[in-house]
Motif scaffolding. Structure first.
Motif, PDB file in Angstrom:
ATOM      1  N   GLU A 182      97.294 122.607 145.046  1.00 35.58           N
ATOM      2  CA  GLU A 182      95.945 122.388 145.579  1.00 35.58           C
ATOM      3  C   GLU A 182      94.962 121.958 144.504  1.00 35.58           C
ATOM      4  OE1 GLU A 182      98.477 124.894 147.843  1.00 35.58           O
ATOM      5  OE2 GLU A 182      97.630 125.350 145.872  1.00 35.58           O
ATOM      6  N   GLY A 183      95.416 121.914 143.250  1.00 36.56           N
ATOM      7  CA  GLY A 183      94.553 121.449 142.162  1.00 36.56           C
ATOM      8  C   GLY A 183      93.798 122.535 141.427  1.00 36.56           C
ATOM      9  N   PHE A 184      94.155 123.792 141.643  1.00 37.82           N
ATOM     10  CA  PHE A 184      93.502 124.883 140.920  1.00 37.82           C
ATOM     11  C   PHE A 184      94.159 125.068 139.556  1.00 37.82           C
ATOM     12  CE2 PHE A 184      92.839 126.069 145.428  1.00 37.82           C
ATOM     13  CZ  PHE A 184      91.452 125.988 145.449  1.00 37.82           C
ATOM     14  N   VAL A 185      93.349 125.196 138.520  1.00 37.17           N
ATOM     15  CA  VAL A 185      93.836 125.429 137.167  1.00 37.17           C
ATOM     16  C   VAL A 185      93.653 126.913 136.861  1.00 37.17           C
ATOM     17  CG1 VAL A 185      93.582 124.832 134.733  1.00 37.17           C
ATOM     18  CG2 VAL A 185      93.189 123.090 136.500  1.00 37.17           C
ATOM     19  N   PHE A 186      94.750 127.592 136.472  1.00 36.40           N
ATOM     20  CA  PHE A 186      94.676 129.040 136.282  1.00 36.40           C
ATOM     21  C   PHE A 186      95.546 129.459 135.096  1.00 36.40           C
ATOM     22  CE2 PHE A 186      98.034 127.975 139.251  1.00 36.40           C
ATOM     23  CZ  PHE A 186      99.105 128.774 138.881  1.00 36.40           C
ATOM     24  N   LEU A 187      95.292 130.661 134.598  1.00 35.97           N
ATOM     25  CA  LEU A 187      96.057 131.190 133.473  1.00 35.97           C
ATOM     26  C   LEU A 187      97.522 131.334 133.864  1.00 35.97           C
ATOM     27  CD1 LEU A 187      96.093 132.435 130.604  1.00 35.97           C
ATOM     28  CD2 LEU A 187      95.620 134.645 131.677  1.00 35.97           C
ATOM     29  N   ASP A 197      92.831 114.691 136.140  1.00 34.42           N
ATOM     30  CA  ASP A 197      94.164 114.182 135.833  1.00 34.42           C
ATOM     31  C   ASP A 197      95.000 114.221 137.102  1.00 34.42           C
ATOM     32  OD1 ASP A 197      96.409 113.260 134.549  1.00 34.42           O
ATOM     33  OD2 ASP A 197      96.523 114.883 133.086  1.00 34.42           O
ATOM     34  N   GLU A 198      95.950 113.316 137.187  1.00 37.80           N
ATOM     35  CA  GLU A 198      96.798 113.219 138.372  1.00 37.80           C
ATOM     36  C   GLU A 198      98.029 114.108 138.280  1.00 37.80           C
ATOM     37  OE1 GLU A 198      96.194 111.593 141.088  1.00 37.80           O
ATOM     38  OE2 GLU A 198      94.397 110.500 140.457  1.00 37.80           O
ATOM     39  N   LEU A 199      98.397 114.566 137.084  1.00 36.88           N
ATOM     40  CA  LEU A 199      99.656 115.280 136.903  1.00 36.88           C
ATOM     41  C   LEU A 199      99.416 116.688 136.360  1.00 36.88           C
ATOM     42  CD1 LEU A 199     101.706 112.374 135.269  1.00 36.88           C
ATOM     43  CD2 LEU A 199     101.838 113.170 137.640  1.00 36.88           C
ATOM     44  N   PRO A 200     100.231 117.689 136.765  1.00 38.52           N
ATOM     45  CA  PRO A 200     101.338 117.579 137.719  1.00 38.52           C
ATOM     46  C   PRO A 200     100.869 117.407 139.165  1.00 38.52           C
ATOM     47  CG  PRO A 200     100.998 119.851 137.129  1.00 38.52           C
ATOM     48  CD  PRO A 200     100.077 119.054 136.266  1.00 38.52           C
ATOM     49  N   TYR A 201      99.611 117.800 139.421  1.00 41.15           N
ATOM     50  CA  TYR A 201      98.914 117.545 140.683  1.00 41.15           C
ATOM     51  C   TYR A 201      97.490 117.175 140.313  1.00 41.15           C
ATOM     52  CZ  TYR A 201     102.771 120.568 142.173  1.00 41.15           C
ATOM     53  OH  TYR A 201     104.008 121.121 142.366  1.00 41.15           O
ATOM     54  N   PHE A 202      96.797 116.479 141.204  1.00 42.45           N
ATOM     55  CA  PHE A 202      95.412 116.130 140.880  1.00 42.45           C
ATOM     56  C   PHE A 202      94.610 117.409 140.634  1.00 42.45           C
ATOM     57  CE2 PHE A 202      90.964 115.492 141.883  1.00 42.45           C
ATOM     58  CZ  PHE A 202      90.676 114.421 141.057  1.00 42.45           C
ATOM     59  N   HIS A 203      93.883 117.428 139.514  1.00 38.55           N
ATOM     60  CA  HIS A 203      93.068 118.585 139.183  1.00 38.55           C
ATOM     61  C   HIS A 203      91.923 118.173 138.274  1.00 38.55           C
ATOM     62  CE1 HIS A 203      95.910 118.254 135.816  1.00 38.55           C
ATOM     63  NE2 HIS A 203      95.016 118.883 135.073  1.00 38.55           N
ATOM     64  N   LYS A 204      90.949 119.049 138.180  1.00 39.67           N
ATOM     65  CA  LYS A 204      89.823 118.849 137.281  1.00 39.67           C
ATOM     66  C   LYS A 204      89.782 119.998 136.273  1.00 39.67           C
ATOM     67  CE  LYS A 204      86.916 116.758 140.894  1.00 39.67           C
ATOM     68  NZ  LYS A 204      85.636 116.900 141.638  1.00 39.67           N
ATOM     69  N   VAL A 205      89.442 119.644 135.038  1.00 42.29           N
ATOM     70  CA  VAL A 205      89.152 120.647 134.024  1.00 42.29           C
ATOM     71  C   VAL A 205      87.691 120.471 133.645  1.00 42.29           C
ATOM     72  CG1 VAL A 205      89.624 121.456 131.685  1.00 42.29           C
ATOM     73  CG2 VAL A 205      91.514 120.723 133.162  1.00 42.29           C
ATOM     74  N   GLY A 241      79.187 111.185 133.381  1.00 42.38           N
ATOM     75  CA  GLY A 241      78.865 112.434 134.064  1.00 42.38           C
ATOM     76  C   GLY A 241      79.403 113.655 133.346  1.00 42.38           C
ATOM     77  N   ALA A 242      80.655 113.534 132.873  1.00 40.60           N
ATOM     78  CA  ALA A 242      81.276 114.653 132.177  1.00 40.60           C
ATOM     79  C   ALA A 242      80.530 115.003 130.892  1.00 40.60           C
ATOM     80  CB  ALA A 242      82.728 114.332 131.869  1.00 40.60           C
ATOM     81  N   LEU A 243      80.133 113.977 130.154  1.00 38.91           N
ATOM     82  CA  LEU A 243      79.425 114.214 128.885  1.00 38.91           C
ATOM     83  C   LEU A 243      78.013 114.722 129.112  1.00 38.91           C
ATOM     84  CD1 LEU A 243      80.716 111.030 127.102  1.00 38.91           C
ATOM     85  CD2 LEU A 243      81.145 113.359 126.328  1.00 38.91           C
ATOM     86  N   ALA A 244      77.410 114.344 130.218  1.00 41.54           N
ATOM     87  CA  ALA A 244      76.039 114.788 130.501  1.00 41.54           C
ATOM     88  C   ALA A 244      75.975 116.243 130.918  1.00 41.54           C
ATOM     89  CB  ALA A 244      75.417 113.906 131.576  1.00 41.54           C
ATOM     90  N   ALA A 245      76.971 116.707 131.664  1.00 42.00           N
ATOM     91  CA  ALA A 245      76.834 118.020 132.291  1.00 42.00           C
ATOM     92  C   ALA A 245      78.029 118.945 132.120  1.00 42.00           C
ATOM     93  CB  ALA A 245      76.555 117.847 133.779  1.00 42.00           C
ATOM     94  N   GLY A 246      79.189 118.397 131.717  1.00 41.35           N
ATOM     95  CA  GLY A 246      80.382 119.235 131.625  1.00 41.35           C
ATOM     96  C   GLY A 246      81.092 119.436 132.954  1.00 41.35           C
ATOM     97  N   TRP A 247      80.769 118.595 133.930  1.00 41.84           N
ATOM     98  CA  TRP A 247      81.412 118.607 135.244  1.00 41.84           C
ATOM     99  C   TRP A 247      81.902 117.207 135.574  1.00 41.84           C
ATOM    100  CZ3 TRP A 247      81.865 123.315 137.617  1.00 41.84           C
ATOM    101  CH2 TRP A 247      80.981 124.320 137.195  1.00 41.84           C
ATOM    102  N   VAL A 248      82.950 117.121 136.367  1.00 39.18           N
ATOM    103  CA  VAL A 248      83.443 115.825 136.835  1.00 39.18           C
ATOM    104  C   VAL A 248      82.751 115.487 138.138  1.00 39.18           C
ATOM    105  CG1 VAL A 248      85.449 114.534 137.638  1.00 39.18           C
ATOM    106  CG2 VAL A 248      85.693 116.182 135.757  1.00 39.18           C
ATOM    107  N   ARG A 249      82.114 114.321 138.167  1.00 33.08           N
ATOM    108  CA  ARG A 249      81.411 113.880 139.377  1.00 33.08           C
ATOM    109  C   ARG A 249      81.863 112.469 139.767  1.00 33.08           C
ATOM    110  NH1 ARG A 249      80.947 118.338 139.973  1.00 33.08           N
ATOM    111  NH2 ARG A 249      79.124 119.675 140.129  1.00 33.08           N
TER     112      ARG A 249
END
Length: 246
Positions: A128-133, A183-191, A238-246
């Motif tokens: 589902e694109g969640f990044v977790f420990l 990033d698209e791999l291994p699944y689409f996700h945002k950091v 956007g990422a450099l301005a705020a630290g979020w992907v938009r």
């Protein structure tokens, strides 16, 4: 023993300048560099000119590898943008860097993991694109055979420290120059760091073993955001301005 670790600069020379100044202000003379120096639409050449004369202990990241292995015509846009700014001397410097190394006999350095420069060591990504420990068992499996008390990696851009059950410490210092990406791999996700500050870590060997201090540093991030926008990269802007992907 006290030193700084930087990673994932991604051509952001203003962030690098600010981090180097902060490291100097902390009266730290030694720095290790964990790769992905240049890739992005910013200032790869200026970043190379800052890094190379310093002679830092450095390892090569996956995007650094792409710059010397891939045909420029088939590179991803961020790698291609960096490649166009780099000289033969810059690329030869990258070619001379190792995949991994040991610093001062007791610190293991790599960009991502010991066998794969494209794999997050400390994080997993769900379908589902969640990044977790990542579960500790999976983290420890990747550390098998590394009989050193301190292990440093980058790649995920997430500042994090994990103590293994045998006492070894794994640290990711976060990203100097790229606070958010997808990033698209291994699944689409945002950091997403959730802030535009530059990140690095200070490592110190004390009586009880190794400790880490994560630091964030302000710099003229809007100048870098404006540069990315000027070069047609609204995602980076956007990422450099705020630290979020938009």
């Amino acid at each position: 023993m006290r030193f700084a670790a930087i990673a994932d600069i991604h051509g952001n020379h203003l962030a690098l300048e600010a981090v180097l100044a902060d490291i100097h202000a902390q009266e730290i003379d030694e720095i290790v560099n964990l790769g992905d120096f240049f890739s992005g639409p910013l200032e790869a050449g200026l970043t190379a000119d800052l890094l190379m004369p310093r002679g830092l202990t450095s390892v090569r990241g996956n995007h650094d590898r792409y710059l010397i292995e891939q045909d420029p015509a088939s590179m991803h846009a961020s790698d291609a943008a960096a490649y166009r700014q780099l000289t033969t001397s810059h690329l030869d410097w990258v070619r001379g860097l190792p995949f991994d190394t040991v610093y001062r006999g007791e610190v293991y350095l790599c960009h991502a993991t010991p066998k794969d420069d494209n794999l997050y060591w400390l994080e997993s990504v769900s379908p589902e694109g969640f990044v977790f420990l990542k579960p500790i068992e999976a983290i420890e499996a990747l550390a098998e055979g590394i009989d050193l008390p301190l292990i440093l990696c980058g790649h995920s851009h997430i500042p994090r420290a994990v103590r293994l059950f045998d006492g070894r410490l794994i640290v990711n210092p976060g990203s100097v120059g790229c606070p958010a990406y997808d990033d698209e791999l291994p699944y689409f996700h945002k950091v997403e760091a959730g802030h535009p500050l530059a990140s690095y870590a200070i490592l110190e060997k004390a009586t009880g073993g190794w400790t880490c201090q994560f630091r964030t540093v302000a710099y003229d991030h809007m100048a870098m955001s404006a540069l990315a926008a000027e070069r047609g990269r609204a995602d980076w802007a956007g990422a450099l301005a705020a630290g979020w992907v938009r």
